[in-house]
Write a protein that holds these residues in place. Structure first.
Motif, PDB file in Angstrom:
ATOM      1  N   ALA A 151      -9.777   3.454  -1.694  1.00  0.00           N
ATOM      2  CA  ALA A 151     -10.041   2.588  -2.888  1.00  0.00           C
ATOM      3  C   ALA A 151      -8.757   1.393  -2.567  1.00  0.00           C
ATOM      4  N   GLU A 152      -7.701   1.800  -2.450  1.00  0.00           N
ATOM      5  CA  GLU A 152      -6.358   1.137  -2.196  1.00  0.00           C
ATOM      6  C   GLU A 152      -6.415   0.392  -1.068  1.00  0.00           C
ATOM      7  N   CYS A 153      -7.038   0.847   0.051  1.00  0.00           N
ATOM      8  CA  CYS A 153      -7.146  -0.171   1.250  1.00  0.00           C
ATOM      9  C   CYS A 153      -8.275  -1.187   0.871  1.00  0.00           C
ATOM     10  N   ARG A 154      -9.393  -0.805   0.289  1.00  0.00           N
ATOM     11  CA  ARG A 154     -10.252  -1.663   0.067  1.00  0.00           C
ATOM     12  C   ARG A 154      -9.916  -3.057  -0.758  1.00  0.00           C
ATOM     13  N   ASP A 155      -9.145  -2.586  -1.764  1.00  0.00           N
ATOM     14  CA  ASP A 155      -8.516  -3.582  -2.974  1.00  0.00           C
ATOM     15  C   ASP A 155      -7.659  -4.615  -2.026  1.00  0.00           C
ATOM     16  N   ARG A 156      -6.907  -4.090  -0.899  1.00  0.00           N
ATOM     17  CA  ARG A 156      -6.031  -4.879  -0.060  1.00  0.00           C
ATOM     18  C   ARG A 156      -6.792  -5.533   1.067  1.00  0.00           C
TER      19      ARG A 156
ATOM     20  N   LEU B 170       0.845  -1.270   0.062  1.00  0.00           N
ATOM     21  CA  LEU B 170      -0.057   0.047   0.239  1.00  0.00           C
ATOM     22  C   LEU B 170       0.958   1.258   0.142  1.00  0.00           C
TER      23      LEU B 170
ATOM     24  N   THR C 104       1.493   8.876  -5.787  1.00  0.00           N
ATOM     25  CA  THR C 104       0.491  10.045  -6.097  1.00  0.00           C
ATOM     26  C   THR C 104       0.601  11.058  -4.724  1.00  0.00           C
TER      27      THR C 104
ATOM     28  N   THR D 162       2.187   2.103  -3.332  1.00  0.00           N
ATOM     29  CA  THR D 162       1.340   2.397  -4.454  1.00  0.00           C
ATOM     30  C   THR D 162       1.021   3.757  -3.985  1.00  0.00           C
ATOM     31  N   LEU D 163       0.739   4.132  -2.822  1.00  0.00           N
ATOM     32  CA  LEU D 163       0.446   5.503  -2.362  1.00  0.00           C
ATOM     33  C   LEU D 163       1.664   6.584  -2.778  1.00  0.00           C
TER      34      LEU D 163
ATOM     35  N   GLN E 280      -8.849   8.001  -2.980  1.00  0.00           N
ATOM     36  CA  GLN E 280      -7.895   7.134  -3.531  1.00  0.00           C
ATOM     37  C   GLN E 280      -7.262   6.051  -2.549  1.00  0.00           C
ATOM     38  N   VAL E 281      -7.031   6.745  -1.269  1.00  0.00           N
ATOM     39  CA  VAL E 281      -6.731   5.995  -0.333  1.00  0.00           C
ATOM     40  C   VAL E 281      -7.578   4.778   0.381  1.00  0.00           C
TER      41      VAL E 281
END
Length: 946
Positions: A59-64, A8, A15, A11-12, A56-57
């Motif tokens: 969404a990335e947390c949800r994906d993981r 995570l 951006t 990825t963050l 965005q944060v």
């Protein structure tokens, strides 16, 4: 850091800037600590600056499948803002606001402090409805997310009742603006399952007569236990239900990125009485009677609560002489005008006429006494914290009884505490709502303590939630401490309804899991916060966070609370000694290393934290002690500087003259570049030049003969500080005179004969040494000054005035009691104004109230002095300590820059700014974009002899 969090973070980083992605041991612990007695350390702290980044944060947390917790001020008491996963922390980007409808509404981002919202509304005679005791520190995001209420708010003016609209970001990153019809319609289409699901739940609940009536009954009381089920019986539109469910949801259903409140009238006329009753039964009878009276607040305090503050400075003597079993009510009455208030006071006195009191009920309208009464009430929670045994924490819970059974409930609670051995517990609360807070010290380290606490909470929960049909959480939010008891209070049917709500919003249970709803019956007994002894200066700290909003380093490194948190953790690890494993030893070393900058070098040691701390802790004293130990090797150098202080100040003036030559030769940009290089090559030992550094002061003016008007004049000793003996007027400023010149002109104009101590160039109050931990040399310089001032003032016969406020504050407890050293603002306001003819200048000016002025209670007089001298005065909001801190503005300039973010926008259009500390004025001019001068200069320009 665990693998999913590393992914995570990587990825963050694509951006978000690195400074807003935090994973080091020091800051994750510091930023992850709240006011509760729980500790969880986040794997990653993220500071998104806006909605796009936050989405965005998420969404990335949800994906993981990584849980997320939102954090505003962290004054929450029940563990809502701690996590061992991803913590989303609000920074400067979330402090926007907009006044609507002439003040009848206000739109706020979640990072706005509650008191700031009321400050914005004050010109309109309005305020937000919620008024929690922590309003000077807590933020709107937490106020709404916890449905916090407070002293006067009751159930009619809380966030649930006064919310007009909000912008919400859900777990999947979707945004909804309830004020925007197009956003509502788009949301209905994109999230039909959620909207229709809520409408179906509402219809089903209203059709269940018994459940619907139970919900209505529960919300006749203050109630923040579980989700706001009243939204299901109050509304049938899915968007309105969603909006009201978000209130009090503690970040478990989504993120409130903006909230619009309907504001309420802030009645300007206020009076209060502290009424004492012989026993709790009489106190509760009075409360029930006052429920029908025109009162704004009625605060109950039991005998133990009153005893806990009886020895505090300024407390009424009555508190120490009350009989056992007595209790008190703080009764607050307000009105729109004098007649309105008088009528209400008469009605309240009539209401209380037939109820026995220990002394006649007398209302005061004196602001100081009124403030004292409220200080008594607001000081109860920290008073317990201040006297607790080191290593223990403080538990505060808030319950609500049906008011008609309040006296029974108080006696029953007291009995439970005594039976479980909690003899130090105190009871107080918002009596009109039957809302009681109980506070007691609690240790968890000794055998049997956890079990004792569990037994107490089990019995309290059964008493309040089942036997009395009350609320286990009236206003502090459910959090972790009451999550295991939600079903007990509400019953299986309503509890199942709450889980269905959670599933509609957050089916993967990623938003603040284990808060409000939990399947873990012992959740409230896990992850308990250690509070080891770190230093007697800070051991009383209960980590409430009230200090944070005034700290100049709050947006740069650490706040006072966070400095204490890390100091305690280092002390805990050090106490383990040889039993430290390799990982803990490495962590301790990293904490020590990082604390040097974050804890020490960026602390302004201004002591403003003590002005906000309920128990007066000055974290700056802890940092000075750390510096004393760290810089012990420099004591010899400090002594040499002190002994040759005259040469040091001459050298400093020489450097300023040299800088002036460099400025003329290289220009500002060129000189700044050279200075940065020199500072870097010296390892930050050489201070960095900034364009606002002034010219050298013309010390010779102190030797000029005083001139008068021939008549006999009063004498005054003038003490020019070392800062004003070094720093003269600013380059390019229309005010070309030094502060010393201005002071001499003013004193002569006011008819004073001026005495300047001999050899003044070698004198120093010692503050510069003290702030660096060089206590011995600081004391020696203060003693040297004391001797010279006794001589100059003829043993205190004549008053002494200094031109620099911080020096006066430092000297207050260090000089002979015969000496009276007066601060420039206080002296000018009290002694110069009456001797001068003042004509306000047609100028708009800014005023900076320094830390020392705040400590000495001179803020109002400083603003009044400015208003006497100029037609328009601006006092920038939320600018407290400037962070220049003597020389910090030159050696750690980022502290000054961070502390003064937003200053330039607030003082735009001002002709000049005024303060009472020359070094502070350097930083203020640098970041304000206007010249800053001594406020004595403003008075001199606006005045003539009488």
């Amino acid at each position: 850091m665990k693998a999913p969090y590393k992914a995570l973070l990587e990825t963050l980083r694509d951006t978000l800037p690195a400074e807003r992605l935090i994973d080091d041991p020091l800051r994750t612990l510091a930023y992850g600590t709240d006011a509760s007695f729980y500790r969880l350390i986040p794997q990653l702290v993220v500071r998104p600056a806006n909605e796009d980044e936050l989405s965005q944060v998420l969404a990335e947390c949800r994906d993981r499948r990584l849980p997320v917790t939102f954090r505003a001020a962290g004054t929450s008491l029940s563990g809502q803002a701690v996590t061992d996963s991803v913590l989303i922390q609000l920074g400067r980007g979330w402090r926007g606001h907009e006044i609507l409808d002439g003040g009848r509404a206000i739109r706020l981002q979640p990072g706005v402090i509650g008191a700031r919202a009321n400050q914005l509304l004050a010109p309109h005679g309005r305020k937000i409805g919620p008024d929690p005791a922590s309003i000077n520190s807590c933020m709107v995001g937490g106020i709404a997310a916890n449905n916090a209420s407070g002293m006067c708010c009751g159930t009619a003016q809380n966030s649930y009742r006064t919310v007009r609209d909000m912008r919400v970001i859900l777990a999947d990153g979707t945004r909804l603006d309830t004020a925007d019809p197009s956003s509502r319609e788009a949301f209905r289409r994109s999230h039909a399952d959620l909207v229709e699901g809520l409408e179906e739940l509402a219809a089903e609940t209203r059709a269940n007569a018994a459940l619907a009536e139970k919900i209505r009954h529960k919300y006749r009381l203050k109630n923040t236990t579980g989700y706001a089920l009243n939204s299901l019986v109050d509304f049938d539109d899915g968007i309105e239900i969603l909006k009201h469910l978000m209130i009090g949801s503690e970040g478990t259903l989504g993120f409130i990125s903006t909230i619009t409140y309907e504001t309420v009238v802030d009645e300007p006329e206020k009076a209060a009485a502290l009424a004492f009753f012989p026993d709790m039964a009489a106190t509760c009878r009075a409360t029930i009677a006052l429920k029908r009276a025109p009162v704004s607040a009625v605060e109950l305090m039991d005998r133990a609560a009153l005893r806990s503050v009886a020895d505090e400075p300024g407390m009424p003597e009555t508190l120490g002489t009350l009989p056992e079993g007595a209790a008190a009510l703080l009764v607050d009455v307000r009105g729109n005008d004098e007649g309105d208030l008088a009528a209400r006071l008469e009605a309240v006195q009539t209401t209380l006429a037939d109820i026995e009191t220990l002394e006649p009920v007398a209302f005061t309208r004196d602001p100081a006494t009124y403030a004292l009464y409220w200080k008594i009430r607001k000081g109860l929670f920290p008073a317990v914290g201040a006297v607790r045994e080191v290593g223990t924490t403080v538990i505060i819970e808030d319950v609500a009884f049906p008011i008609e059974r309040l006296d029974e409930g108080v006696l029953a609670l007291t009995d439970i505490f005594h039976r479980h051995g909690y003899h130090d517990a105190i009871l107080f609360g918002h009596a009109l709502e039957g809302n009681l807070h109980f506070v007691f010290p609690q240790g968890f380290e000794k055998p049997g303590e956890v079990e004792r606490y569990q037994a107490l909470m089990d019995e309290v929960a059964r008493l309040v939630g089942v036997e009395y049909g009350g609320s286990l959480k009236a206003e502090h939010g459910t959090g972790r401490n009451m999550a295991p008891y939600v079903e007990l209070e509400w019953g299986p049917e309503a509890y199942a309804l709450m889980w269905r709500i959670k599933a509609l919003f957050d089916p993967e249970n990623l938003l603040n899991p284990e808060v409000i709803l939990s399947r873990n019956p012992t959740l409230h007994l896990e992850n308990l916060k250690p509070l080891p002894s770190a230093d007697p200066i800070v051991d009383k700290c209960i980590e409430c966070g009230f200090c944070e909003h005034v700290c100049p380093s709050k947006d740069l490194t650490l706040t006072p609370r966070q400095r204490i948190v890390i100091a305690r953790e280092m002390a805990r690890l050090e106490a383990l000694g040889e039993s430290l494993d390799s990982e803990e030893a490495e962590r301790l070393q990293r904490l020590r290393k990082d604390y040097r900058y974050a804890g020490d070098e960026t602390c302004a040691v201004d002591g403003l934290c003590a002005t906000q701390c309920p128990v007066g802790i000055n974290t700056g004293e802890l940092i000075r002690d750390i510096r004393h130990e760290r810089l012990a090797h420099a004591a010899g150098l400090a002594a040499r500087v002190g002994r040759h202080f005259s040469a040091v100040t001459r050298s400093a003036r020489g450097v300023l003259r040299l800088a002036g030559v460099g400025r003329a030769t290289l220009g500002e940009r060129g000189l700044a570049g050279v200075s940065r290089t020199v500072t870097r090559l010296s390892g930050q030992r050489v201070p960095q030049w900034v364009p606002s550094v002034p010219k050298a002061a013309p010390v010779r003016v102190l030797q000029r003969p005083a001139t008068g008007r021939g008549e006999r004049r009063d004498k005054v000793v003038y003490l020019p500080s070392c800062a004003t003996r070094v720093f003269g007027a600013s380059h390019g400023d229309s005010e070309t005179r030094s502060i010393m010149e201005v002071v001499l002109i003013l004193l002569e104009r006011a008819g004073f004969e001026i005495i300047v101590p001999t050899q003044s160039d070698r004198l120093c109050c010692g503050m510069a040494f003290h702030s660096k931990g060089q206590f011995d040399e600081s004391a020696r310089k203060a003693g040297e000054l004391n001797h010279e001032l006794l001589v100059a003032s003829e043993n205190g016969r004549y008053p002494i005035v200094s031109d620099t406020s911080p020096c006066v504050l430092h000297l207050q407890s260090r000089l002979d009691e015969r000496l009276s050293v007066q601060e420039p603002v206080g002296f000018a306001h009290d002694h110069l104004l009456p001797r001068l003819r003042v004509t306000p200048l047609d100028e708009r000016v800014a005023v900076h109230v320094t830390c020392s002025s705040t400590h000495m209670g001179l803020g109002e007089r400083m603003v009044a002095l400015a208003r006497a001298c100029a037609r328009d005065v601006v006092v920038p909001a939320e600018i407290t300590c400037c962070g220049f801190a003597g020389d910090k503005g030159l050696v750690t300039p980022e502290l000054n820059a961070s502390a003064l973010q937003g200053l330039a926008e607030q003082v735009a259009g001002c002709d000049a700014g005024y303060s009472n500390s020359r070094t502070c004025e350097i930083g203020l001019a640098q970041h304000g974009g206007i010249p800053y001068r001594s406020i004595l200069s403003l008075l001199e320009r606006a005045s003539q002899p009488l």
